[in-house]
Scaffold this motif. Sequence first.
Motif, PDB file in Angstrom:
ATOM      1  N   ASP A  98       0.865  -1.180   0.000  1.00  0.00           N
ATOM      2  CA  ASP A  98       0.000   0.000   0.000  1.00  0.00           C
ATOM      3  C   ASP A  98       0.901   1.229   0.000  1.00  0.00           C
ATOM      4  N   MET A  99       0.977   1.934  -1.146  1.00  0.00           N
ATOM      5  CA  MET A  99       1.913   3.049  -1.282  1.00  0.00           C
ATOM      6  C   MET A  99       1.575   4.200  -0.327  1.00  0.00           C
ATOM      7  N   ASP A 100       0.290   4.488  -0.132  1.00  0.00           N
ATOM      8  CA  ASP A 100      -0.098   5.588   0.762  1.00  0.00           C
ATOM      9  C   ASP A 100       0.291   5.275   2.205  1.00  0.00           C
ATOM     10  N   GLN A 101       0.014   4.065   2.647  1.00  0.00           N
ATOM     11  CA  GLN A 101       0.374   3.683   4.011  1.00  0.00           C
ATOM     12  C   GLN A 101       1.886   3.658   4.180  1.00  0.00           C
ATOM     13  N   LEU A 102       2.587   3.164   3.187  1.00  0.00           N
ATOM     14  CA  LEU A 102       4.040   3.126   3.242  1.00  0.00           C
ATOM     15  C   LEU A 102       4.609   4.534   3.378  1.00  0.00           C
ATOM     16  N   ALA A 103       4.062   5.486   2.610  1.00  0.00           N
ATOM     17  CA  ALA A 103       4.535   6.872   2.684  1.00  0.00           C
ATOM     18  C   ALA A 103       4.255   7.473   4.056  1.00  0.00           C
ATOM     19  N   ARG A 104       3.066   7.200   4.613  1.00  0.00           N
ATOM     20  CA  ARG A 104       2.746   7.735   5.942  1.00  0.00           C
ATOM     21  C   ARG A 104       3.709   7.197   7.003  1.00  0.00           C
ATOM     22  N   GLU A 105       3.999   5.923   6.941  1.00  0.00           N
ATOM     23  CA  GLU A 105       4.855   5.326   7.959  1.00  0.00           C
ATOM     24  C   GLU A 105       6.307   5.778   7.803  1.00  0.00           C
ATOM     25  N   LEU A 106       6.768   5.975   6.577  1.00  0.00           N
ATOM     26  CA  LEU A 106       8.119   6.498   6.375  1.00  0.00           C
ATOM     27  C   LEU A 106       8.219   7.962   6.787  1.00  0.00           C
ATOM     28  N   THR A 107       7.130   8.713   6.632  1.00  0.00           N
ATOM     29  CA  THR A 107       7.116  10.113   7.079  1.00  0.00           C
ATOM     30  C   THR A 107       7.256  10.194   8.591  1.00  0.00           C
ATOM     31  N   ALA A 108       6.873   9.140   9.297  1.00  0.00           N
ATOM     32  CA  ALA A 108       6.972   9.133  10.757  1.00  0.00           C
ATOM     33  C   ALA A 108       8.401   8.917  11.255  1.00  0.00           C
ATOM     34  N   LEU A 109       9.347   8.592  10.354  1.00  0.00           N
ATOM     35  CA  LEU A 109      10.738   8.489  10.787  1.00  0.00           C
ATOM     36  C   LEU A 109      11.211   9.848  11.307  1.00  0.00           C
ATOM     37  N   PRO A 110      12.008   9.869  12.387  1.00  0.00           N
ATOM     38  CA  PRO A 110      12.366  11.147  13.022  1.00  0.00           C
ATOM     39  C   PRO A 110      12.971  12.174  12.075  1.00  0.00           C
ATOM     40  N   ARG A 111      13.801  11.756  11.152  1.00  0.00           N
ATOM     41  CA  ARG A 111      14.486  12.705  10.270  1.00  0.00           C
ATOM     42  C   ARG A 111      13.645  13.119   9.064  1.00  0.00           C
ATOM     43  N   ALA A 112      12.508  12.470   8.842  1.00  0.00           N
ATOM     44  CA  ALA A 112      11.717  12.713   7.637  1.00  0.00           C
ATOM     45  C   ALA A 112      10.656  13.779   7.881  1.00  0.00           C
ATOM     46  N   ARG A 113      10.613  14.769   7.014  1.00  0.00           N
ATOM     47  CA  ARG A 113       9.519  15.738   7.027  1.00  0.00           C
ATOM     48  C   ARG A 113       8.368  15.245   6.149  1.00  0.00           C
ATOM     49  N   ARG A 114       8.703  14.644   5.017  1.00  0.00           N
ATOM     50  CA  ARG A 114       7.675  14.096   4.123  1.00  0.00           C
ATOM     51  C   ARG A 114       8.298  12.978   3.299  1.00  0.00           C
ATOM     52  N   ALA A 115       7.506  11.958   3.004  1.00  0.00           N
ATOM     53  CA  ALA A 115       7.973  10.836   2.186  1.00  0.00           C
ATOM     54  C   ALA A 115       6.915  10.489   1.147  1.00  0.00           C
ATOM     55  N   GLU A 116       7.370  10.050  -0.020  1.00  0.00           N
ATOM     56  CA  GLU A 116       6.481   9.561  -1.073  1.00  0.00           C
ATOM     57  C   GLU A 116       6.992   8.194  -1.530  1.00  0.00           C
ATOM     58  N   ALA A 117       6.048   7.321  -1.887  1.00  0.00           N
ATOM     59  CA  ALA A 117       6.405   5.970  -2.332  1.00  0.00           C
ATOM     60  C   ALA A 117       5.708   5.677  -3.655  1.00  0.00           C
ATOM     61  N   ARG A 118       6.460   5.105  -4.601  1.00  0.00           N
ATOM     62  CA  ARG A 118       5.904   4.765  -5.916  1.00  0.00           C
ATOM     63  C   ARG A 118       6.415   3.396  -6.354  1.00  0.00           C
ATOM     64  N   ARG A 119       5.648   2.741  -7.220  1.00  0.00           N
ATOM     65  CA  ARG A 119       6.059   1.480  -7.810  1.00  0.00           C
ATOM     66  C   ARG A 119       6.704   1.753  -9.175  1.00  0.00           C
ATOM     67  N   ARG A 120       7.691   0.955  -9.497  1.00  0.00           N
ATOM     68  CA  ARG A 120       8.171   0.892 -10.877  1.00  0.00           C
ATOM     69  C   ARG A 120       8.223  -0.576 -11.260  1.00  0.00           C
ATOM     70  N   PHE A 121       7.237  -0.982 -12.026  1.00  0.00           N
ATOM     71  CA  PHE A 121       7.096  -2.392 -12.371  1.00  0.00           C
ATOM     72  C   PHE A 121       8.240  -2.836 -13.275  1.00  0.00           C
ATOM     73  N   PRO A 122       8.666  -4.115 -13.107  1.00  0.00           N
ATOM     74  CA  PRO A 122       7.991  -5.134 -12.287  1.00  0.00           C
ATOM     75  C   PRO A 122       8.547  -5.319 -10.872  1.00  0.00           C
ATOM     76  N   ASP A 123       9.681  -4.668 -10.510  1.00  0.00           N
ATOM     77  CA  ASP A 123      10.332  -5.106  -9.270  1.00  0.00           C
ATOM     78  C   ASP A 123      11.041  -3.997  -8.495  1.00  0.00           C
ATOM     79  N   ALA A 124      10.676  -2.728  -8.690  1.00  0.00           N
ATOM     80  CA  ALA A 124      11.396  -1.634  -8.024  1.00  0.00           C
ATOM     81  C   ALA A 124      10.442  -0.792  -7.184  1.00  0.00           C
ATOM     82  N   LEU A 125      10.903  -0.411  -5.997  1.00  0.00           N
ATOM     83  CA  LEU A 125      10.182   0.488  -5.102  1.00  0.00           C
ATOM     84  C   LEU A 125      10.966   1.796  -5.025  1.00  0.00           C
ATOM     85  N   LEU A 126      10.302   2.908  -5.325  1.00  0.00           N
ATOM     86  CA  LEU A 126      10.953   4.218  -5.357  1.00  0.00           C
ATOM     87  C   LEU A 126      10.455   5.051  -4.174  1.00  0.00           C
ATOM     88  N   ILE A 127      11.389   5.508  -3.339  1.00  0.00           N
ATOM     89  CA  ILE A 127      11.075   6.322  -2.162  1.00  0.00           C
ATOM     90  C   ILE A 127      11.767   7.677  -2.315  1.00  0.00           C
TER      91      ILE A 127
END
Length: 272
Positions: A98-127
Amino acid sequence: MSRPSQPRTGPSGRTFRESFLSRAGRLIRRVLTLCLLAGCVAGGYFIALRVHDFVYASDYFKVREVRIGGASTALEAEARAWIERRFAQDGDNLCRLDMDQLARELTALPRARRAEARRRFPDALLISFVEREPEAVVNLDRPHLIDRDGVILARADPGEVSGLGLPVITGIRNGAWQPGDRILQRGLDEILEAARFVRTADSRIDRLIVEWNLDGRDEVSAILRGGTQVLFGDIPPLHLLDKLSTALTAREDLTRARYIDLRMQKQVVFKM
């Protein structure tokens, strides 16, 4: 004994009896139609199962590459460690994530102000990150970095504090502070605002101030390089920096004073 056929009315209005073969043929056509529909449904279900297994259970969409942009070495290490734990718990199928949930949870990292997550098919995750920048060092149980919002980013190595070139803030009330917590003590925002100003607009004062302090009443003071205490009281220090700069220009020996009191309107009180 067979049941006689029922009479039917034709287009001309004449009544005739339907033959057994005609009725049997119509029944056979209906059965064949139902069998065809059942076959289509079964075939579709089988195809759907095969597609589901290919998309969600095969290794074709397994995440084999995680690309992280906009992050420092420290934040990237934190993000990769978090992603590894998430994959170990929930799996690493790219389609299941779930890209939206993944972005929310990565944004909760102490050093992160904002995070975005995207798929690049077939096998890559872009943060991609927008990272919080350290603005000051606060002395808690040990030195910690905080950003302009007072969010604690990470512990700072005491041996590296002087090399960071960041203002040091003392007097923060004791608490069970953890990276990611936000310090809401009154007066901290005013100190951070004043520290940003002198760093960008008044390099002389920036070089002189080695420490900012909040006392038990949340009143602000600063310590100059020679040990002189500058008292701002409960007035935002940014409003009194011009007064301090003018006083130091008029009397350079004030850097050797015991204290400089800026709390009185239109006066500078000091003790050598």
